[in-house]
Scaffold this active site. Structure first.
Site, PDB file in Angstrom:
ATOM      1  N   SER A   1      21.182  29.755  11.705  1.00 48.05           N
ATOM      2  CA  SER A   1      20.583  28.790  12.632  1.00 48.05           C
ATOM      3  C   SER A   1      19.340  29.327  13.333  1.00 48.05           C
ATOM      4  O   SER A   1      18.355  29.668  12.684  1.00 48.05           O
ATOM      5  CB  SER A   1      21.658  28.368  13.620  1.00 48.05           C
ATOM      6  OG  SER A   1      21.180  27.430  14.524  1.00 48.05           O
TER       7      SER A   1
ATOM      8  N   ASP B   1      18.089  25.660  11.318  1.00 49.01           N
ATOM      9  CA  ASP B   1      18.838  24.977  10.259  1.00 49.01           C
ATOM     10  C   ASP B   1      18.891  23.466  10.490  1.00 49.01           C
ATOM     11  O   ASP B   1      19.687  22.759   9.873  1.00 49.01           O
ATOM     12  CB  ASP B   1      20.249  25.572  10.082  1.00 49.01           C
ATOM     13  CG  ASP B   1      21.107  25.420  11.320  1.00 49.01           C
ATOM     14  OD1 ASP B   1      20.534  25.225  12.421  1.00 49.01           O
ATOM     15  OD2 ASP B   1      22.343  25.495  11.207  1.00 49.01           O
TER      16      ASP B   1
ATOM     17  N   ASP C   1      19.912  21.488  12.934  1.00 47.94           N
ATOM     18  CA  ASP C   1      21.015  20.726  13.527  1.00 47.94           C
ATOM     19  C   ASP C   1      20.841  20.554  15.037  1.00 47.94           C
ATOM     20  O   ASP C   1      21.762  20.114  15.725  1.00 47.94           O
ATOM     21  CB  ASP C   1      22.392  21.331  13.180  1.00 47.94           C
ATOM     22  CG  ASP C   1      22.626  22.685  13.809  1.00 47.94           C
ATOM     23  OD1 ASP C   1      21.676  23.273  14.365  1.00 47.94           O
ATOM     24  OD2 ASP C   1      23.780  23.162  13.738  1.00 47.94           O
TER      25      ASP C   1
ATOM     26  N   ARG D   1      30.035  32.345  31.741  1.00 46.26           N
ATOM     27  CA  ARG D   1      30.959  32.306  30.596  1.00 46.26           C
ATOM     28  C   ARG D   1      30.565  33.394  29.602  1.00 46.26           C
ATOM     29  O   ARG D   1      29.365  33.719  29.473  1.00 46.26           O
ATOM     30  CB  ARG D   1      30.954  30.935  29.890  1.00 46.26           C
ATOM     31  CG  ARG D   1      29.583  30.433  29.498  1.00 46.26           C
ATOM     32  CD  ARG D   1      29.650  29.125  28.726  1.00 46.26           C
ATOM     33  NE  ARG D   1      30.079  29.335  27.365  1.00 46.26           N
ATOM     34  CZ  ARG D   1      29.278  29.703  26.372  1.00 46.26           C
ATOM     35  NH1 ARG D   1      27.991  29.898  26.570  1.00 46.26           N
ATOM     36  NH2 ARG D   1      29.772  29.883  25.170  1.00 46.26           N
ATOM     37  N   PRO D   2      31.563  33.954  28.926  1.00 45.84           N
ATOM     38  CA  PRO D   2      31.213  34.927  27.897  1.00 45.84           C
ATOM     39  C   PRO D   2      30.603  34.188  26.710  1.00 45.84           C
ATOM     40  O   PRO D   2      31.115  33.147  26.303  1.00 45.84           O
ATOM     41  CB  PRO D   2      32.557  35.558  27.516  1.00 45.84           C
ATOM     42  CG  PRO D   2      33.595  34.570  27.943  1.00 45.84           C
ATOM     43  CD  PRO D   2      33.013  33.710  29.016  1.00 45.84           C
ATOM     44  N   SER D   3      29.501  34.702  26.178  1.00 41.46           N
ATOM     45  CA  SER D   3      28.878  34.051  25.024  1.00 41.46           C
ATOM     46  C   SER D   3      29.807  34.138  23.817  1.00 41.46           C
ATOM     47  O   SER D   3      30.552  35.102  23.652  1.00 41.46           O
ATOM     48  CB  SER D   3      27.553  34.757  24.705  1.00 41.46           C
ATOM     49  OG  SER D   3      27.194  34.502  23.371  1.00 41.46           O
ATOM     50  N   GLY D   4      29.740  33.117  22.956  1.00 36.46           N
ATOM     51  CA  GLY D   4      30.507  33.155  21.714  1.00 36.46           C
ATOM     52  C   GLY D   4      29.678  33.718  20.562  1.00 36.46           C
ATOM     53  O   GLY D   4      30.195  33.913  19.465  1.00 36.46           O
TER      54      GLY D   4
ATOM     55  N   ARG E   1      26.887  34.789  29.933  1.00 33.60           N
ATOM     56  CA  ARG E   1      25.816  33.846  30.280  1.00 33.60           C
ATOM     57  C   ARG E   1      26.018  33.327  31.699  1.00 33.60           C
ATOM     58  O   ARG E   1      27.152  33.094  32.137  1.00 33.60           O
ATOM     59  CB  ARG E   1      25.812  32.669  29.314  1.00 33.60           C
ATOM     60  CG  ARG E   1      25.571  33.096  27.889  1.00 33.60           C
ATOM     61  CD  ARG E   1      24.791  32.067  27.096  1.00 33.60           C
ATOM     62  NE  ARG E   1      24.790  32.422  25.683  1.00 33.60           N
ATOM     63  CZ  ARG E   1      23.924  33.258  25.127  1.00 33.60           C
ATOM     64  NH1 ARG E   1      22.989  33.845  25.857  1.00 33.60           N
ATOM     65  NH2 ARG E   1      23.988  33.526  23.835  1.00 33.60           N
TER      66      ARG E   1
HETATM   67  C1  16G Z   1      26.763  27.968  18.671  1.00 34.68           C
HETATM   68  C2  16G Z   1      27.341  26.593  18.704  1.00 34.68           C
HETATM   69  C3  16G Z   1      26.632  25.759  19.760  1.00 34.68           C
HETATM   70  C4  16G Z   1      26.716  26.458  21.087  1.00 34.68           C
HETATM   71  C5  16G Z   1      26.241  27.872  20.995  1.00 34.68           C
HETATM   72  C6  16G Z   1      26.584  28.604  22.261  1.00 34.68           C
HETATM   73  C7  16G Z   1      28.202  25.321  16.835  1.00 34.68           C
HETATM   74  C8  16G Z   1      27.913  24.793  15.483  1.00 34.68           C
HETATM   75  N1  16G Z   1      27.192  25.946  17.416  1.00 34.68           N
HETATM   76  O1  16G Z   1      25.419  27.941  18.274  1.00 34.68           O
HETATM   77  O2  16G Z   1      27.267  24.539  19.824  1.00 34.68           O
HETATM   78  O3  16G Z   1      25.961  25.782  22.049  1.00 34.68           O
HETATM   79  O4  16G Z   1      26.895  28.530  19.942  1.00 34.68           O
HETATM   80  O5  16G Z   1      26.246  29.935  22.139  1.00 34.68           O
HETATM   81  O6  16G Z   1      29.289  25.203  17.359  1.00 34.68           O
HETATM   82  P1  16G Z   1      26.786  30.996  23.159  1.00 34.68           P
HETATM   83  O7  16G Z   1      28.299  30.983  23.120  1.00 34.68           O
HETATM   84  O8  16G Z   1      26.192  32.271  22.715  1.00 34.68           O
HETATM   85  O9  16G Z   1      26.282  30.581  24.516  1.00 34.68           O
HETATM   86 MG    MG Z   2      21.425  25.298  14.383  1.00 28.93          MG
END
Ligand code: 16G
Ligand code: MG
Length: 542
Positions: A64, A278, A280, A496-499, A505
């Protein structure tokens, strides 16, 4: 399962020693050179998932908006949705298994999920334009074939196009044709039909500048252009012929820096938008006459769309429930406008498309958008049927509204947020409502806000509740945030912890930019102190 063959091929896609990765909100994502084994193994997993669901499964190779050197992979479930949570865990297990354990993990997953190994499997694959993507998608294919799965490699696709293909293939073509032409035809027909109903000529609305983040969106928009005929002329920037993917451009850059992308020529009052790498996500923006940059993010896109849908529903007199789904990042002004002015119910979920998507499915019409520009509108099948029926039956005025609804349903990607589809929806609504980009922007005024990140030793010490709006741990953090928020007007903050990154964050909003900045900074400091910050202490920066 030919386990000996799996072992033999797996050795050709060896896992770097000591590497562990997690299937996060956006699948696996890291430096491309660390992903070969993950790709092969996701090919294996896609076969098992396909056998279990007796459906076509998608595999998308992309990272992405991440830098060009990164890559990633995610699996797409039968209805074009994100992979089911239990399988995310299987994915993590399989990706992290040591070489000698790969076949055992495969057998474990098959047993746990009661996979019928005799069942046929079919996997479709897509990839973005990163230099590493082609080879990595070959590794996926190697994984698919070694387990006897069949596949179709679509090659270069946007992520939402792959979701579309999966959805089409699993609904016997009822949703559309599972080809790139099928996608262009479905969307462009709906767009042309919809915009035909505009009373004004729309001359001013026809041209749009698009920053394609030097990514796949540029290729696909170029291909689509002639399908749109006279309907819309798009001028592409950052089309990948010169610049680097996502570098100083794209939706993520524009949203997080709140400034225009490099490489785009903007004149005052021109309508512009950016896709991410990408395609989206989409955000809009323009330069005001005074030269100021105005960002129109996912919240304002959701507002435009839900307002338009609600007006059409009122015209046809159908009592269908419509809901808007946001995350904690949604600007407070957008939530207030939707609830108080538009009287549309708003719901908040955790960050990540799958959470919003699932919530949106609860409504007859569910509009969901993340502030970062990922979103779409979902229509229950029964609602779609009903609207089709009404479009045939109702008297003139109502029939026009029902027809517009019918077209707009076709224009939305029902499987995932889609920059191309959203762009066409927005362009159509602006023409139909006779709105300029400035008038759209003026629906409400965003509260000034700031996002920061804090590095901590282990971000898992932060846990949250209430759709990530309140911190549960570490002790004392939420109390500290509450006390800081009280110091400012119209203020709100959360952490929140980033995913997707190894950081925490921080989000803050307040009555002025200076106040939003200092609240964000003070909250960052509280995180640093209470959650084990590492490196330099957050300093006032603004
Ligand atoms: C990913 C997620 C997006 C979210 C972002 C948060 C999908 C397809 N994409 O890009 O929705 O906003 O993570 O990132 O689910 P973060 O957890 O690092 O803040
Ligand atoms: Mg994307």
């Amino acid at each position: 399962m030919d386990l000996a063959a799996v072992t033999e091929h797996s050795a050709l896609h060896a896992k770097p020693a000591g590497l562990t990765l997690q299937y996060g909100t956006a699948g696996f994502r890291t430096k491309a050179e660390h992903l070969d084994h993950v790709m092969f193994r996701m090919g294996l997993l896609a076969v098992l998932r396909s056998k279990q669901t007796q459906s076509t499964i998608g595999v998308m190779v992309t990272a992405s908006h991440n830098p060009e050197e990164d890559n990633g992979v995610k699996l797409v479930d039968p209805l074009g949705e994100m992979l089911a949570p239990a399988w995310e865990e299987h994915a993590t297990c399989l990706a992290n298994a040591e070489e000698q354990d790969v076949t055992r993990v495969l057998v474990d997953i098959s047993e746990k999920e009661a996979v019928n190994l005799q069942q046929e499997a079919f996997v479709v694959i897509g990839r973005d334009t990163r230099p590493s993507s082609e080879k990595l998608s070959q590794s996926v294919i190697d994984g698919v074939t070694v387990l006897g799965g069949h596949f179709h490699d679509y090659g270069l696709l946007t992520t939402p196009q792959l979701h579309y293909m999966v959805y089409c293939r699993n609904t016997d073509g009822q949703y559309g044709k599972a080809t790139i032409e099928g996608y262009y035809q479905k969307l462009s027909t709906a767009f042309v039909q919809l915009t035909k109903q505009a009373s004004c000529s729309g001359e001013d609305y026809r041209s749009l500048k698009v920053d394609c983040a030097n990514g796949i969106g540029a290729l696909k928009l170029k291909e689509m252009q002639h399908y749109l005929a006279q309907g819309l002329s798009v001028q592409l920037f950052n089309d990948g012929t010169k610049g680097k993917l996502n570098h100083l451009c794209g939706a993520d850059f524009v949203k997080s820096h709140q400034k225009p992308p490099h490489g785009m020529e903007m004149k005052p009052d021109e309508r512009c938008c950016s896709f991410d790498g990408d395609a989206d996500r989409i955000v809009y923006y323009y330069l005001g006459a005074e030269g100021h940059f105005h960002l129109i993010d996912g919240d304002k896109i959701a507002t435009l769309i839900s307002t338009f849908l609600k007006e059409l529903l009122l015209e046809i007199g159908e009592n269908l429930n419509i809901g808007v789904v946001q995350t904690a990042y949604a600007n407070g002004s957008s939530t207030r406008y939707l609830e108080e002015v538009m009287k549309v119910p708003v719901y908040c979920t955790k960050t990540g498309v799958k959470h919003l998507h699932h919530k949106a499915q609860e409504f007859d019409i569910g509009v969901y958008f993340e502030a970062n520009g990922h979103g779409t509108a979902l229509f229950k099948k029964a609602v779609e049927m009903k609207i089709k029926q009404l479009a045939k039956e109702l008297d003139n005025k109502k029939q026009k509204a029902a027809k517009m609804l019918e077209n707009i349903i076709d224009l939305f990607n029902q499987a995932a947020g889609d920059a191309i589809s959203d762009m066409l929806v927005i362009e159509a609504i602006l023409v139909l409502k006779g709105l300029t980009v400035q008038q759209w922007d003026a629906l409400y005024t965003d509260l000034p806000n700031r996002q920061l990140k804090v590095k901590v030793a282990d971000r898992r010490v932060i846990s949250t509740t209430d759709a990530e709006r309140r911190a549960v741990t570490p002790p004392g953090l939420q109390e500290a945030i509450d006390a800081l928020v009280k110091k400012y007007k119209l203020s709100r903050a959360f952490v929140r912890p980033s995913g997707t990154e190894d950081v925490v964050r921080v989000y803050a909003e307040a009555d002025s930019q200076a106040n939003a900045d200092s609240l964000a900074q003070e909250v960052s400091l509280a995180v640093f102190k209470l959650a084990g910050g590492i490196g330099e202490e957050p300093q006032p920066r603004f």
